[in-house]
Write a protein that holds these residues in place. Structure first.
Motif, PDB file in Angstrom:
ATOM      1  N   THR A 185       0.818  -1.217   0.000  1.00 45.06           N
ATOM      2  CA  THR A 185       0.000   0.000   0.000  1.00 45.06           C
ATOM      3  C   THR A 185       0.849   1.264   0.000  1.00 45.06           C
ATOM      4  O   THR A 185       0.374   2.337  -0.384  1.00 45.06           O
ATOM      5  CB  THR A 185      -0.935   0.029   1.215  1.00 45.06           C
ATOM      6  OG1 THR A 185      -0.154  -0.181   2.412  1.00 45.06           O
ATOM      7  CG2 THR A 185      -1.996  -1.059   1.113  1.00 45.06           C
ATOM      8  N   ALA A 186       2.090   1.159   0.418  1.00 44.06           N
ATOM      9  CA  ALA A 186       3.062   2.259   0.379  1.00 44.06           C
ATOM     10  C   ALA A 186       4.436   1.645   0.578  1.00 44.06           C
ATOM     11  O   ALA A 186       4.566   0.451   0.862  1.00 44.06           O
ATOM     12  CB  ALA A 186       2.770   3.307   1.452  1.00 44.06           C
ATOM     13  N   VAL A 191       6.468   3.700   5.570  1.00 49.11           N
ATOM     14  CA  VAL A 191       5.238   3.464   6.336  1.00 49.11           C
ATOM     15  C   VAL A 191       5.320   2.107   7.016  1.00 49.11           C
ATOM     16  O   VAL A 191       5.346   1.069   6.356  1.00 49.11           O
ATOM     17  CB  VAL A 191       4.004   3.520   5.409  1.00 49.11           C
ATOM     18  CG1 VAL A 191       2.729   3.266   6.212  1.00 49.11           C
ATOM     19  CG2 VAL A 191       3.921   4.858   4.692  1.00 49.11           C
ATOM     20  N   ALA A 194       2.461  -0.465   6.306  1.00 50.16           N
ATOM     21  CA  ALA A 194       2.140  -0.786   4.916  1.00 50.16           C
ATOM     22  C   ALA A 194       1.897  -2.291   4.801  1.00 50.16           C
ATOM     23  O   ALA A 194       2.582  -3.095   5.421  1.00 50.16           O
ATOM     24  CB  ALA A 194       3.282  -0.367   3.995  1.00 50.16           C
ATOM     25  N   GLY A 266      -3.444   2.529  -2.934  1.00 48.96           N
ATOM     26  CA  GLY A 266      -2.080   2.693  -2.449  1.00 48.96           C
ATOM     27  C   GLY A 266      -1.573   4.103  -2.627  1.00 48.96           C
ATOM     28  O   GLY A 266      -2.205   4.947  -3.274  1.00 48.96           O
ATOM     29  N   ILE A 267      -0.414   4.349  -2.018  1.00 43.65           N
ATOM     30  CA  ILE A 267       0.275   5.642  -2.086  1.00 43.65           C
ATOM     31  C   ILE A 267       1.620   5.416  -2.758  1.00 43.65           C
ATOM     32  O   ILE A 267       2.362   4.498  -2.389  1.00 43.65           O
ATOM     33  CB  ILE A 267       0.525   6.244  -0.680  1.00 43.65           C
ATOM     34  CG1 ILE A 267      -0.735   6.154   0.195  1.00 43.65           C
ATOM     35  CG2 ILE A 267       1.043   7.673  -0.793  1.00 43.65           C
ATOM     36  CD1 ILE A 267      -1.867   7.032  -0.235  1.00 43.65           C
ATOM     37  N   GLN A 398       3.055   9.195   4.889  1.00 38.84           N
ATOM     38  CA  GLN A 398       2.552   8.611   6.133  1.00 38.84           C
ATOM     39  C   GLN A 398       1.175   9.157   6.484  1.00 38.84           C
ATOM     40  O   GLN A 398       0.279   8.410   6.904  1.00 38.84           O
ATOM     41  CB  GLN A 398       3.539   8.880   7.269  1.00 38.84           C
ATOM     42  CG  GLN A 398       4.854   8.142   7.129  1.00 38.84           C
ATOM     43  CD  GLN A 398       5.889   8.554   8.174  1.00 38.84           C
ATOM     44  OE1 GLN A 398       5.761   9.617   8.810  1.00 38.84           O
ATOM     45  NE2 GLN A 398       6.907   7.735   8.357  1.00 38.84           N
ATOM     46  N   HIS A 401      -1.487   7.698   4.055  1.00 37.32           N
ATOM     47  CA  HIS A 401      -1.685   6.277   4.338  1.00 37.32           C
ATOM     48  C   HIS A 401      -2.596   6.103   5.546  1.00 37.32           C
ATOM     49  O   HIS A 401      -3.504   5.248   5.556  1.00 37.32           O
ATOM     50  CB  HIS A 401      -0.338   5.600   4.574  1.00 37.32           C
ATOM     51  CG  HIS A 401      -0.379   4.102   4.510  1.00 37.32           C
ATOM     52  ND1 HIS A 401      -0.647   3.312   5.604  1.00 37.32           N
ATOM     53  CD2 HIS A 401      -0.205   3.236   3.469  1.00 37.32           C
ATOM     54  CE1 HIS A 401      -0.603   2.038   5.256  1.00 37.32           C
ATOM     55  NE2 HIS A 401      -0.345   1.963   3.960  1.00 37.32           N
ATOM     56  N   LYS A 402      -2.388   6.934   6.550  1.00 33.08           N
ATOM     57  CA  LYS A 402      -3.224   6.875   7.749  1.00 33.08           C
ATOM     58  C   LYS A 402      -4.614   7.428   7.485  1.00 33.08           C
ATOM     59  O   LYS A 402      -5.619   6.855   7.928  1.00 33.08           O
ATOM     60  CB  LYS A 402      -2.548   7.670   8.875  1.00 33.08           C
ATOM     61  CG  LYS A 402      -3.325   7.675  10.190  1.00 33.08           C
ATOM     62  CD  LYS A 402      -2.573   8.442  11.268  1.00 33.08           C
ATOM     63  CE  LYS A 402      -3.346   8.426  12.579  1.00 33.08           C
ATOM     64  NZ  LYS A 402      -2.618   9.191  13.637  1.00 33.08           N
ATOM     65  N   LEU A 406      -5.176   2.740   5.017  1.00 31.22           N
ATOM     66  CA  LEU A 406      -4.638   1.686   4.155  1.00 31.22           C
ATOM     67  C   LEU A 406      -3.933   0.591   4.936  1.00 31.22           C
ATOM     68  O   LEU A 406      -3.661  -0.493   4.389  1.00 31.22           O
ATOM     69  CB  LEU A 406      -3.698   2.290   3.105  1.00 31.22           C
ATOM     70  CG  LEU A 406      -4.354   3.276   2.137  1.00 31.22           C
ATOM     71  CD1 LEU A 406      -3.331   3.760   1.118  1.00 31.22           C
ATOM     72  CD2 LEU A 406      -5.534   2.649   1.425  1.00 31.22           C
TER      73      LEU A 406
END
Length: 408
Positions: A185-186, A191, A194, A266-267, A398, A401-402, A406
């Motif tokens: 996801t990252a 991260v 992830a 995803g990032i 970060q 993602h938070k 994710l």
């Protein structure tokens, strides 16, 4: 005949122990009723004796301007070496294997040395060997022109080889083996929570690859998508199921909140870019001015990205290493560009973004609350990009993602 294409990267074939892991994956495919076609990259990475970058460093110090044709001859050697060693490993374990170069495997390319495109694949020799029970090993990253000149396919070219063969052979699947357990996801180096993504669409993974994810080359995804052949991203060193890439889009319920469903997959991030802002003024032939700017960049072989054309200005990014060259060109054209060096592009990617209100608002709010300044933004139906200062890149990844949960 059930054909399975398996591609193994440089780290997967770097040592005898790792090549035995590769052989185990091949043996498993054979015992599952598949006829495997194996694509290999050069052994190891920069600094290792037979890595492509190591070969390049041997001649760059002698002749920095060696013609691309000769460079392709040199760069094709790494895969020949790793392929021969892998065939030896397979044969020693009782798996009859045969090695083909890209040209022998029927991969025909154009004449763009160093970054050739595959024109067609003529897999007759591969099919002949598969028909008599051989495991076929093919050197990735290379092909030949119509007149027999050796070419290479650019960075990530072994992935492209695997997909092209998968399409030409109508394979049941294309397995891309790496040293990670799938698409994350990252970046897990940034991260901590992830996680591996179970399933993604071709479009999503293309966007993630173009925006900085390094696990698979986007050109390989685009080729596999032509015949809807499933791609599976797996680890050579574990039995984890990895990530499946198909046309199937994740289900999304009507009216669900975007934070509780998979709108974002995803990032991705791309560091080390410079933003250029060119004030073009209120000129009569605005479109001709814009054309001149981008034509000048193209003639100088400078790739531009994150383009925003406004009534009185043009914004775009270039890689940091070519920024001074781009600025000099613009100055010579009579412009005084604004320059913001050391930036990073951060992207959120998801097939569910299209038509869902509030995604951009949530992104902007999260970054603002974290003290991250957005220098530029753009969006498509599957991706939203923002440009930030490089020192804010990790915080931005970060935070997003938070925000989009994710790691859950």
């Amino acid at each position: 005949m059930r054909i399975l294409v398996q591609k193994f990267g440089g780290t997967s074939v770097a040592t005898a122990e790792r090549r035995e892991s590769v052989a185990s994956k091949v043996s498993e495919a054979v015992h599952s009723g598949y006829s495997p076609v194996i694509v290999v990259s050069a052994i190891g990475r920069s600094g290792d004796p037979y890595a492509t970058d190591t070969f390049l460093s041997m001649v760059k110090g002698i002749c920095p301007d060696l013609p691309k044709r000769e460079l392709d001859l040199l760069m094709s050697c790494g895969e020949v070496i790793s392929g021969t060693i892998l065939v030896s490993t397979l044969n020693s374990l009782g798996l009859e294997a045969v090695l083909f170069t890209g040209g022998q495997a029927g991969i025909i390319t154009d004449k763009d040395f160093g970054d050739a495109r595959i024109v067609r694949v003529e897999p007759g020799m591969i099919l002949e060997q598969l028909a008599i029970g051989k495991v076929v090993v093919v050197t990735g990253f290379q092909g030949t022109t119509e007149d027999g000149q050796i070419t290479t396919l650019g960075r990530g070219g072994s992935d492209t080889t695997a997909s092209a063969l998968g399409v030409a052979l109508n394979a049941e699947a294309i397995d891309i083996y790496t040293d990670v357990e799938g698409i994350m996801t990252a970046d897990p180096r940034i991260v901590e929570d992830a996680r591996t993504i179970d399933t993604v669409t071709y479009n999503e993974i293309c966007q993630m690859a173009y925006q900085g994810a390094k696990v698979i080359h986007p050109r390989a995804v685009e080729i596999a998508m032509q015949r809807n052949i499933p791609l599976r991203i797996k680890s050579t060193f574990s039995d984890a199921p990895g990530t499946l890439v198909t046309n199937m889009c994740p289900a999304r319920g009507v009216g669900t909140d975007i934070t509780t469903d998979r709108i974002i997959t995803g990032i991705a991030h791309t560091p080390n870019v410079t933003q250029l802002r060119v004030l073009t003024g209120d000129v009569q032939d605005q479109h001709l001015t814009d054309k001149r700017i981008f034509k000048a960049m193209a003639l100088a072989d400078i790739s531009v990205d994150f383009i925003s054309v406004q009534p009185e200005a043009v914004l775009y990014t270039v890689r940091d290493e070519v920024a001074s060259k781009a600025v000099k060109i613009l100055l010579n054209m009579g412009f005084e560009p604004g320059v913001v060096p050391s930036c990073a592009k951060v992207s959120i990617i998801g097939a569910g973004i299209a038509g869902v209100p509030g995604v951009m608002a949530d992104m902007v709010e999260a970054l603002s609350d974290s003290g991250v300044t957005i220098l530029q933004s753009a969006d498509s139906h599957t991706t939203i990009w923002v440009l930030v200062h490089k020192e804010n890149m990790v915080t931005a990844v970060q935070t997003l993602h938070k925000k989009f949960r994710l790691g859950v």
